[in-house]
Design an enzyme around this catalytic site. Structure first.
Site, PDB file in Angstrom:
ATOM      1  N   SER A  93      19.219  -3.765  17.661  1.00 46.95           N
ATOM      2  CA  SER A  93      18.287  -3.577  16.552  1.00 46.95           C
ATOM      3  C   SER A  93      17.871  -2.118  16.474  1.00 46.95           C
ATOM      4  O   SER A  93      18.051  -1.351  17.425  1.00 46.95           O
ATOM      5  CB  SER A  93      17.048  -4.449  16.761  1.00 46.95           C
ATOM      6  N   SER A  94      17.296  -1.740  15.328  1.00 45.30           N
ATOM      7  CA  SER A  94      16.697  -0.413  15.180  1.00 45.30           C
ATOM      8  C   SER A  94      15.176  -0.470  15.114  1.00 45.30           C
ATOM      9  O   SER A  94      14.536   0.559  14.897  1.00 45.30           O
ATOM     10  CB  SER A  94      17.226   0.263  13.911  1.00 45.30           C
TER      11      SER A  94
ATOM     12  N   THR B 193      12.256  -6.237   6.842  1.00 42.87           N
ATOM     13  CA  THR B 193      11.493  -6.220   8.081  1.00 42.87           C
ATOM     14  C   THR B 193      10.070  -5.865   7.695  1.00 42.87           C
ATOM     15  O   THR B 193       9.827  -5.353   6.613  1.00 42.87           O
ATOM     16  CB  THR B 193      12.078  -5.156   9.033  1.00 42.87           C
TER      17      THR B 193
ATOM     18  N   GLY C  76      15.770  -1.327   8.329  1.00 44.38           N
ATOM     19  CA  GLY C  76      17.065  -1.264   9.000  1.00 44.38           C
ATOM     20  C   GLY C  76      17.142  -0.036   9.892  1.00 44.38           C
ATOM     21  O   GLY C  76      16.188   0.324  10.580  1.00 44.38           O
TER      22      GLY C  76
ATOM     23  N   ARG D  95      13.698 -10.653  20.174  1.00 43.58           N
ATOM     24  CA  ARG D  95      14.894 -10.595  19.330  1.00 43.58           C
ATOM     25  C   ARG D  95      15.619 -11.935  19.377  1.00 43.58           C
ATOM     26  O   ARG D  95      15.705 -12.590  20.435  1.00 43.58           O
ATOM     27  CB  ARG D  95      15.804  -9.489  19.857  1.00 43.58           C
TER      28      ARG D  95
ATOM     29  N   ASP E 130      23.869  -8.157  12.737  1.00 44.38           N
ATOM     30  CA  ASP E 130      23.653  -6.859  13.391  1.00 44.38           C
ATOM     31  C   ASP E 130      24.666  -6.595  14.503  1.00 44.38           C
ATOM     32  O   ASP E 130      24.764  -5.477  15.004  1.00 44.38           O
ATOM     33  CB  ASP E 130      22.242  -6.772  13.982  1.00 44.38           C
TER      34      ASP E 130
ATOM     35  N   GLU F 149      15.969  -9.981   8.901  1.00 51.29           N
ATOM     36  CA  GLU F 149      17.152  -9.171   8.582  1.00 51.29           C
ATOM     37  C   GLU F 149      17.221  -8.836   7.100  1.00 51.29           C
ATOM     38  O   GLU F 149      16.413  -8.038   6.630  1.00 51.29           O
ATOM     39  CB  GLU F 149      18.444  -9.830   9.055  1.00 51.29           C
TER      40      GLU F 149
ATOM     41  N   GLU G  36      20.158 -12.468  11.479  1.00 47.58           N
ATOM     42  CA  GLU G  36      20.144 -11.311  12.377  1.00 47.58           C
ATOM     43  C   GLU G  36      21.464 -11.079  13.103  1.00 47.58           C
ATOM     44  O   GLU G  36      21.729  -9.955  13.559  1.00 47.58           O
ATOM     45  CB  GLU G  36      19.017 -11.460  13.414  1.00 47.58           C
TER      46      GLU G  36
END
Length: 593
Positions: A469-470, A403, A491, A106, A445, A423, A442
Site C-alpha cells: 500500500s501507499s 481512501t 493511491g 491491511r 494492489d 481501494e 484491494e
C-alpha cells in the site's frame, strides 16, 4: 464532502425509505477547514464523521475512541472510500508511555490465492475485470483494527464508540454533490449488482443532493459488531462476506465479466491485525513516524525526507527546495517499487531504506541544476559503490484513489493518524446482501506479474499475503511531544502529498492551513510530474520547467487532513478547504486562532 446527521425520528414514519427520501435536512452542519482550541480535536473529510468523533470526546473518550467513532461514521457517509468491508493503517501516540504504536489492518489475500491469480493463459487479465470482481476482494481488516485499537488504548466501550455511527446510518445524512457525482461515476457497474443498485441507486438513479440517505442494513451490521466485536466475522456476517466474494450476485442479463473470488469464511474469520514497529526517520530534528511495510508509506516518505535533509532550504531557495523534493520522491519511489512488500513474504530492507548512509548514496543522483531522468533505477541496498544502481526499475502497480484519512487528539496528549480504504472509488462495486457495505478490491494492489528481471517480485500475490500500500498516516514529534499529524487519500499520490505537506510546513515555512491549500505536485518516478491546475502557469512551474521538469495536469491530488499542536495546550485541526468538496475540522473547546 459535506454531509450531516439527520435526526429524523419517528415523526417521519415511513416517509424515508432505505436509500434516499426527498426529506429536507433537519439541520446542516457548517464546514470549517480550520479549528483551534483545547480539550481535543477531530478532522475528517465529512462534518458528520467529525461530529461523531467529537461526540465521543465530549463523553470522556480519548483520541483512539474518537478515531474509531469517526471511522465508523465515514463508513456511512463515505461508503465509496472506506468502511467495514475494507482496511487501513492506524497510528497512535500514547502519552502514557511516550511512544507511537501502529496497527496494520491491511486486507489479506485468501489462503487459496497463488502468484498467478491475476493471469489467464499466462497474460494479466484486464485491469477493469480485476477491479470489479470477487477475485480482488481481500479479507477485511477494518473490524479487527477498530476492536484492537479500543481494547489496547481506548477509554470507552466499543458499543458506546459505535453509537454515533449507528444513529447516523439509521437516521441518515444529507446527500451532497460529491456523493451524487461519485455514485453517478459508478452507476453502470453498480447497476450490475442488485444489492448495490438497491442501496445506492434508489429508483434506478443516483440520489439527488439535498435528499436523505439512510442505510438501516449497515446500522444492523454495526449493532452486531458493537455487541460482539470482530467475532461477528466468525458468524453469519463473515460467511456472507465470503459467499458474496466467491460468487458475486450479478444482475440477470448483464454482459459484464465478473470473476468469482477465492475468499472463504475461514479467511474472513481468521483475519489478524498486526501491531508493528513504526517506520522512523529524523528530519530537521523532528521524529517522523509512519507506517512500516506492508505499507510503503512510511519507508518512502522517510527515505525522501532523509535525502532532502542533506540540503539547506535557505541555500536552495524556494524553487530549489521544490526541485530537491521532486528528485527525492523520484528516487524513493524507485526503491519503493523494487523492495517493499509484505514483510512476512519479502525481505524488506527497511533499516537500510531509512538510513542516512543510503540517503547519501541516493542523493548523489541529484543535480541541483536539472531534473533527473525517469524511471530511475533502484539503489543498491547491499552498499554498492557510491551511486551504483541495483538492476532495472520495477513497476509501480496500479493503486486506486478511494481512501480517506482522519486525525484526532485528546486532552491527555494522545494523537491518532488513521488512513482507511476500499481501494477504487466504490471498491469492487459489490455490496454484501443485507449488510449495507461494499467489499474492497484491494488485491489489485498486487503486481499481476513479475518482470523478466525479477523486479516487482516482492509484491506478487500469495496465500494470506497483504498487498503493498501507499497509505501514509504520519505522526511527527518535536522534543518528544506531538507536533504534527497528517495523512491523505490518493493511491500512490498519498506519499507525495504527505511529503509535500511536511516540506511545505517545515522547510518552506508555510502554516499548516497554508500547506493544506497549496497546489500539489506529485513525482512518482515517472516521465512527468502530476500537477494540479493551480500550480500550472505559476513562476514556480516556469522555473522548474527550465530545469527540465515536465508537468502533466491532473484535476486534484489528495484530500488530506492534519493537526498541529500549538503552544499553551492548543490544537489546530486542519482539513481541505476545497478538494473533494472540502473537509471539516473541529475542536472540543474552541478558542482564538
Amino acid at each position: 464532502m459535506s454531509r450531516v446527521t439527520i435526526r429524523i425520528g419517528a415523526v417521519l414514519g415511513a416517509a424515508v425509505l432505505v436509500g434516499t427520501g426527498a426529506v429536507p435536512a433537519a439541520a446542516q452542519a457548517d464546514r470549517d477547514p480550520v479549528a483551534v482550541g483545547r480539550g481535543g480535536a477531530v478532522a475528517t473529510v465529512d462534518p458528520a464523521a467529525t461530529e461523531a468523533g467529537l461526540e465521543v470526546l465530549r463523553r470522556g473518550g480519548n483520541a483512539v475512541d474518537a478515531a474509531v467513532a469517526a471511522a465508523a461514521a465515514l463508513g456511512v457517509t463515505e461508503p465509496y472510500s472506506g468502511g467495514f468491508g475494507g482496511g487501513g493503517y492506524f497510528l497512535y501516540y500514547s502519552p502514557a508511555d511516550d511512544r507511537v504504536y501502529t496497527l496494520d489492518g491491511r486486507e489479506t489475500a485468501p489462503a487459496a490465492m497463488q502468484e498467478d491469480a491475476f493471469l489467464e493463459d499466462g497474460e494479466p487479465i484486464p485491469f477493469a475485470e480485476a477491479v470489479t470482481s470477487g477475485l480482488s476482494v481481500g479479507a477485511p481488516g477494518a473490524p479487527a483494527t477498530w476492536e484492537r485499537a479500543i481494547e489496547e488504548w481506548g477509554r470507552t466501550p466499543l458499543n458506546r464508540v459505535m453509537r454515533p455511527a449507528i444513529e447516523l446510518a439509521e437516521d441518515g445524512f444529507t446527500v451532497d454533490e460529491t456523493f451524487r457525482s461519485q455514485t453517478e461515476q459508478n452507476a453502470d457497474r453498480f447497476a450490475d449488482f442488485p444489492d448495490t443498485a438497491d442501496l445506492f441507486l434508489p429508483g434506478g438513479a443516483p440520489p439527488e443532493p439535498g435528499t436523505v440517505f439512510r442505510n438501516p442494513d449497515l446500522a444492523d451490521t454495526y449493532r452486531a459488531f458493537a455487541a460482539e466485536g470482530a467475532d461477528v466475522l466468525a458468524g453469519e456476517i463473515g460467511a456472507d462476506i465470503a459467499a458474496t466474494a466467491a460468487e458475486p450476485p450479478v444482475a440477470p442479463g448483464t454482459d459484464r465479466v465478473v470473476r468469482p473470488g477465492l475468499l472463504t469464511a475461514d479467511d474472513v474469520a481468521g483475519y489478524t491485525v498486526e501491531e508493528r514497529d513504526p517506520a522512523h526517520s529524523d528530519f530537521r530534528g523532528l521524529d517522523v513516524y509512519g507506517m512500516a511495510p506492508s505499507s510503503s508509506g512510511g519507508s518512502t516518505v522517510g527515505e525522501a525526507l532523509n535525502i532532502i535533509e542533506r540540503y539547506d532550504p535557505e541555500e536552495l531557495g524556494d524553487t530549489g527546495t521544490r526541485h530537491v523534493m521532486l528528485e527525492a520522491a523520484r528516487l524513493a519511489f524507485a526503491d519503493r517499487n523494487a523492495y517493499v512488500g509484505d514483510p512476512a513474504y519479502a525481505d524488506v530492507p527497511l533499516d537500510t531504506l531509512l538510513s542516512d548512509d543510503f540517503a547519501a548514496q541516493r542523493a548523489c543522483h541529484i543535480d541541483l541544476d536539472k531534473a533527473g531522468e525517469s524511471p530511475a533505477a533502484p539503489g543498491d541496498v547491499a552498499g554498492g559503490d557510491g551511486c551504483a544502481a541495483a538492476g532495472p526499475p520495477a513497476g509501480a502497480g496500479q493503486e486506486g484513489p478511494s481512501t480517506t484519512h482522519l486525525v484526532t487528539a485528546d486532552r491527555w496528549g494522545g494523537v491518532v493518524s488513521y488512513t482507511m480504504s476500499i481501494e477504487q472509488t466504490g471498491g469492487s462495486g459489490i455490496t454484501v446482501p443485507g449488510r449495507g457495505f461494499l467489499l474492497n478490491n484491494e488485491l489489485t494492489d498486487f503486481e499481476f506479474e513479475v518482470a523478466e528481471s525479477g523486479a516487482g517480485a516482492a509484491n506478487l500475490p500469495a496465500p494470506n499475503k497483504r498487498p503493498r500500500s501507499s497509505m501514509a498516516p504520519t505522526i511527527v514529534l518535536r522534543d518528544g511531544e506531538p507536533y504534527l499529524a497528517v495523512g491523505s487519500p490518493g493511491g500512490a499520490t498519498i506519499i507525495t502529498t504527505v511529503l509535500q505537506l511536511l516540506v511545505d510546513r517545515v522547510d518552506r515555512g508555510l502554516t499548516l492551513p497554508e500547506a493544506m491549500a497549496e497546489p500539489r505536485v506529485s513525482q512518482r518516478n515517472g516521465a512527468a510530474t502530476d500537477a494540479e491546475p493551480a500550480f500550472l502557469g505559476t513562476p514556480a512551474e516556469a522555473e522548474l520547467t527550465e530545469m527540465g521538469h515536465a508537468f502533466a495536469e491532473v484535476p486534484e491530488i489528495g484530500a488530506a487532513v492534519g493537526l498541529e499542536v500549538l503552544d499553551r495546550g492548543r490544537i489546530q485541526a486542519v482539513a481541505e478547504p476545497d478538494r473533494r468538496g472540502g473537509g471539516h475540522a473541529a475542536v472540543l473547546h474552541p478558542g482564538r486562532r
